[in-house]
Write a protein that holds these residues in place. Structure first.
Motif, PDB file in Angstrom:
ATOM      1  N   VAL A 162      41.710 -10.758 -43.330  1.00 10.25           N
ATOM      2  CA  VAL A 162      43.161 -10.656 -43.249  1.00 10.25           C
ATOM      3  C   VAL A 162      43.739 -12.064 -43.355  1.00 10.25           C
ATOM      4  N   ALA A 163      44.551 -12.277 -44.372  1.00 11.12           N
ATOM      5  CA  ALA A 163      45.051 -13.629 -44.620  1.00 11.12           C
ATOM      6  C   ALA A 163      46.525 -13.607 -44.955  1.00 11.12           C
ATOM      7  N   GLY A 164      47.140 -14.751 -44.827  1.00 11.37           N
ATOM      8  CA  GLY A 164      48.552 -14.868 -45.183  1.00 11.37           C
ATOM      9  C   GLY A 164      49.119 -16.133 -44.573  1.00 11.37           C
ATOM     10  N   PRO A 165      50.247 -16.595 -45.094  1.00 11.49           N
ATOM     11  CA  PRO A 165      50.868 -17.770 -44.488  1.00 11.49           C
ATOM     12  C   PRO A 165      51.407 -17.422 -43.113  1.00 11.49           C
ATOM     13  N   GLY A 169      54.043 -12.086 -40.154  1.00 16.08           N
ATOM     14  CA  GLY A 169      53.835 -10.921 -39.286  1.00 16.08           C
ATOM     15  C   GLY A 169      52.372 -10.512 -39.190  1.00 16.08           C
ATOM     16  N   LYS A 170      51.494 -11.441 -39.479  1.00 11.52           N
ATOM     17  CA  LYS A 170      50.069 -11.156 -39.445  1.00 11.52           C
ATOM     18  C   LYS A 170      49.616 -10.758 -38.034  1.00 11.52           C
ATOM     19  N   SER A 171      50.038 -11.511 -37.031  1.00 14.96           N
ATOM     20  CA  SER A 171      49.620 -11.158 -35.660  1.00 14.96           C
ATOM     21  C   SER A 171      50.231  -9.836 -35.234  1.00 14.96           C
ATOM     22  N   SER A 172      51.504  -9.628 -35.575  1.00 17.46           N
ATOM     23  CA  SER A 172      52.153  -8.365 -35.202  1.00 17.46           C
ATOM     24  C   SER A 172      51.388  -7.189 -35.805  1.00 17.46           C
ATOM     25  N   LEU A 173      51.008  -7.309 -37.063  1.00 13.04           N
ATOM     26  CA  LEU A 173      50.275  -6.227 -37.715  1.00 13.04           C
ATOM     27  C   LEU A 173      48.881  -6.049 -37.124  1.00 13.04           C
ATOM     28  N   HIS A 201      39.575 -21.596 -36.508  1.00 17.82           N
ATOM     29  CA  HIS A 201      38.451 -20.922 -37.156  1.00 17.82           C
ATOM     30  C   HIS A 201      38.764 -19.453 -37.410  1.00 17.82           C
ATOM     31  N   SER A 202      38.024 -18.904 -38.380  1.00 22.52           N
ATOM     32  CA  SER A 202      38.139 -17.474 -38.618  1.00 22.52           C
ATOM     33  C   SER A 202      37.336 -16.735 -37.560  1.00 22.52           C
ATOM     34  N   GLN A 203      37.760 -15.523 -37.264  1.00 20.26           N
ATOM     35  CA  GLN A 203      36.983 -14.723 -36.333  1.00 20.26           C
ATOM     36  C   GLN A 203      37.131 -13.252 -36.648  1.00 20.26           C
ATOM     37  N   LEU A 204      36.110 -12.523 -36.266  1.00 21.28           N
ATOM     38  CA  LEU A 204      36.140 -11.086 -36.511  1.00 21.28           C
ATOM     39  C   LEU A 204      36.739 -10.385 -35.308  1.00 21.28           C
ATOM     40  N   MET A 214      38.836  -9.687 -40.231  1.00 26.47           N
ATOM     41  CA  MET A 214      38.567 -11.103 -40.113  1.00 26.47           C
ATOM     42  C   MET A 214      39.871 -11.858 -40.137  1.00 26.47           C
ATOM     43  N   ASP A 215      40.218 -12.314 -38.956  1.00 29.41           N
ATOM     44  CA  ASP A 215      41.448 -13.041 -38.765  1.00 29.41           C
ATOM     45  C   ASP A 215      41.222 -14.470 -39.254  1.00 29.41           C
ATOM     46  N   THR A 216      42.050 -14.923 -40.184  1.00 25.61           N
ATOM     47  CA  THR A 216      41.870 -16.283 -40.705  1.00 25.61           C
ATOM     48  C   THR A 216      43.108 -17.109 -40.373  1.00 25.61           C
TER      49      THR A 216
END
Ligand code: GDP
Ligand code: ZN
Length: 293
Positions: A162-165, A169-173, A201-204, A214-216
């Protein structure tokens, strides 16, 4: 015991063993000798050192389905790239770069335009623009909790980057997608989230049976790497049907006469915005090549 690396920081690997919790593990010397670096997403065997303190050693990396360079990870099925319809306005250059990077690594991408509630018409336009290019596009509103079920369906049973600037709303989603997970796994997520603000860091994140996100870290730039300028056209899927009509074999669709892609551009079958990004990326790769020699 078998588990999955959900995070790696400074030589420590956090391994989730279903039903037993998360173990902090070190990689043994054999990996260094073999020049094999454990990656987030790796399925591994661990040897427990101390059950109470939840520490262990990584002893084996199980065979990988695939391996991504950016973000460094293993066993990824797909990528979900999130941009906002507005606030912030989508950065198309960045989005197109991300699409190329994933395609280059053979990872299917799903585009999600969030904040659909802020500008419906704009959202529909974006939807059409990218579906016409052949991408799968979702429209969501984390705020109104709209479109979430569709995202869930697509993620189910898979490991998704899961990526994006930032600010889209990445955390909200992500929070919504993890909402209904049982207490036990909720605890795992909590443990992971604690570290979230202290690391880039990225994490699952666990999001249901066999389902991982995978949160990036949010990104604001992305360089095109590992390709020749002539390869770039392959990563614009909407060009492909018109490429056959180009007069010259090896046409890069910029200055050549009798170009099928440019013709499609003239008649509005290919988006000008996408084409302009293509040209600017092409120039960028060309400049890079010049510096190399
Ligand atoms: P991140 O930086 O991508 O993780 O973004 P956040 O989830 O922190 O959200 C950034 C801001 O956008 C916050 O103020 C959210 O409340 C807001 N936001 C997130 N999703 C939506 C949405 O669907 N619609 C609207 N209007 N605002 C949203
Ligand atoms: Zn051409």
């Amino acid at each position: 015991m078998q588990g999955k690396i959900i995070k790696g920081i400074a030589g420590f690997y956090y391994v989730d063993v279903i039903g037993s919790g998360i173990y902090e593990c070190k990689a043994k010397g054999i990996f260094r000798k073999e020049k094999k670096k454990p990656l987030v997403g790796d399925n591994v065997e661990i040897q427990i050192l101390n059950e109470e303190e939840k520490t262990g050693n990584l002893v084996k990396i199980l065979p990988r389905k695939n391996e991504l360079i950016r973000p460094a990870s293993a066993n990824v099925d797909q990528a979900l790239v999130i941009f906002a319809v507005r606030q912030p306005d989508p950065n198309y250059g960045l989005l197109d770069r991300f699409l190329i990077s994933m395609e280059q690594q053979n990872v299917p991408v799903i585009i999600c335009f969030n904040k659909h509630d802020l500008a419906q018409e704009e959202a529909e336009k974006l939807y059409r623009l990218y579906t016409d290019c052949g991408y799968q596009v979702l429209l969501t509103s984390a705020w109104k909790e709209e479109g979430i079920e569709e995202v869930k369906k697509i993620l189910e049973g898979k490991t998704t980057v899961v990526a994006g600037p930032s600010g889209v709303g990445k955390s909200s989603l992500t929070n919504l997608l993890q909402k209904e997970i049982s207490m036990e796994t909720g605890e795992i997520s909590k443990k992971l989230k604690r570290g979230k603000h202290t690391t880039r860091h990225s994490q699952l994140l666990y999001a249901g049976e066999d389902t991982y996100l995978m949160d990036t870290p949010g990104f604001s730039s992305l360089y095109l790497e590992g390709m020749e300028k002539e390869e770039l056209r392959e990563y614009f899927p909407e060009f492909h049907p018109y490429q056959e009509q180009c007069r010259f074999q090896g046409c890069v669709h910029i200055h050549e006469p009798g170009c099928g892609v440019k013709e499609a551009l003239e008649t509005g079958k290919i988006s000008k915005q996408r084409y302009d990004n293509y040209v600017s990326f092409y120039q960028e790769l060309k400049e890079k090549e010049k510096r190399r020699y």
